[in-house]
Scaffold this active site. Structure first.
Site, PDB file in Angstrom:
ATOM      1  N   CYS A 109       6.407 -19.140  -0.882  1.00 63.36           N
ATOM      2  CA  CYS A 109       7.548 -20.025  -0.861  1.00 63.36           C
ATOM      3  C   CYS A 109       7.152 -20.546   0.552  1.00 63.36           C
ATOM      4  O   CYS A 109       7.472 -20.116   1.605  1.00 63.36           O
ATOM      5  CB  CYS A 109       8.962 -19.267  -0.893  1.00 63.36           C
ATOM      6  SG  CYS A 109      10.250 -20.591  -0.390  1.00 63.36           S
ATOM      7  N   CYS A 112      10.711 -21.438   2.757  1.00 59.65           N
ATOM      8  CA  CYS A 112      11.725 -20.143   3.279  1.00 59.65           C
ATOM      9  C   CYS A 112      10.932 -18.839   2.602  1.00 59.65           C
ATOM     10  O   CYS A 112      10.026 -18.663   3.027  1.00 59.65           O
ATOM     11  CB  CYS A 112      13.181 -20.427   2.966  1.00 59.65           C
ATOM     12  SG  CYS A 112      13.389 -20.746   1.337  1.00 59.65           S
ATOM     13  N   SER A 113      11.839 -18.344   1.827  1.00 62.78           N
ATOM     14  CA  SER A 113      11.361 -16.944   1.280  1.00 62.78           C
ATOM     15  C   SER A 113      12.042 -16.882  -0.273  1.00 62.78           C
ATOM     16  O   SER A 113      12.424 -15.665  -0.487  1.00 62.78           O
ATOM     17  CB  SER A 113      11.700 -15.846   2.177  1.00 62.78           C
ATOM     18  OG  SER A 113      13.197 -15.772   2.375  1.00 62.78           O
ATOM     19  N   CYS A 114      12.137 -17.960  -1.240  1.00 64.45           N
ATOM     20  CA  CYS A 114      12.662 -17.709  -2.465  1.00 64.45           C
ATOM     21  C   CYS A 114      11.783 -16.824  -3.195  1.00 64.45           C
ATOM     22  O   CYS A 114      10.673 -16.806  -3.285  1.00 64.45           O
ATOM     23  CB  CYS A 114      12.598 -19.091  -3.060  1.00 64.45           C
ATOM     24  SG  CYS A 114      13.755 -20.465  -2.493  1.00 64.45           S
TER      25      CYS A 114
END
Length: 204
Positions: A109, A112-114
């Site tokens: 990702c 961000c950190s999906c």
């Protein structure tokens, strides 16, 4: 100038923000006797390594074992995993991508950190790091090598950028010698990292 605390103090080596805020809050709650650090570690370990990844492993093992399920998963992963009870926040809009001898998939990702929490649990720290997010796109083979995955030159590497709209589940290649194994036994060969694409499935 002498300092008035030891290196054993929880704040002696403070992590960067936002980890700083989390550590400070944890320290405060621990000192007040409101949380037990060991119990907290156990809860985190459960979500990181047991609940979530076992859900994803169940999906992969069934895809390996059941051709009809495999076809349905590749056609509409969101519907299939929802029917198995693996749905909710951070698990919407799932897409399954399959590793084959000619292609290896890796998920990142970049913004961000999906991450598909219902299937894989809490995202590992490295997945959220700036280094992984940048390098996985620029030099995926080197990143894979850092994880111990060295692919043949003829195997293409495909990078999938997870977003708030789409999250990906990598279906690792089924290892040789597993033909007679049942679904539960197959699950033990499937790690969280193999479903992100930074590892291969284990061998029996």
């Amino acid at each position: 100038m002498p300092h008035d605390h030891s290196h054993d103090d929880p704040h002696a080596l403070l992590p960067s923000d936002p980890a700083l805020r989390v550590k400070a809050l944890e320290t405060l709650l621990t000192r007040k006797g409101l949380i037990d650090p060991a119990a907290l570690d156990e809860i985190i370990d459960t979500y990181e390594n047991k609940i979530g990844p076992r859900n994803g492993a169940r999906v992969v093992a069934r895809a390996w074992s059941d051709p009809d399920f495999h076809a349905a998963l590749m056609a509409d992963a969101t519907a299939v995993v929802s029917e198995m009870g693996f749905y909710g926040r951070q698990g919407e809009h799932m897409v399954a991508v399959e590793n084959r001898p000619e292609v290896h998939n890796i998920v990142v990702c970049t913004l961000c950190s999906c991450y598909p929490w219902p299937l894989l649990g809490i995202p590992p720290g490295w997945y959220k790091s700036d280094a992984y997010r940048a390098r996985a796109v620029r030099e995926p083979r080197k990143v894979l090598a850092d994880f111990g995955v060295v692919l043949p030159d003829e195997t293409a590497v495909r990078v999938w950028d997870s977003t708030a709209e789409i999250r990906y589940l990598v279906i690792p290649q089924r290892p040789d010698g597993t033909e007679g194994m049942n679904e539960d036994a197959l699950m033990d060969l499937i790690s969280r990292d193999s479903m992100i694409g930074t590892a291969l499935a284990g061998t029996p």
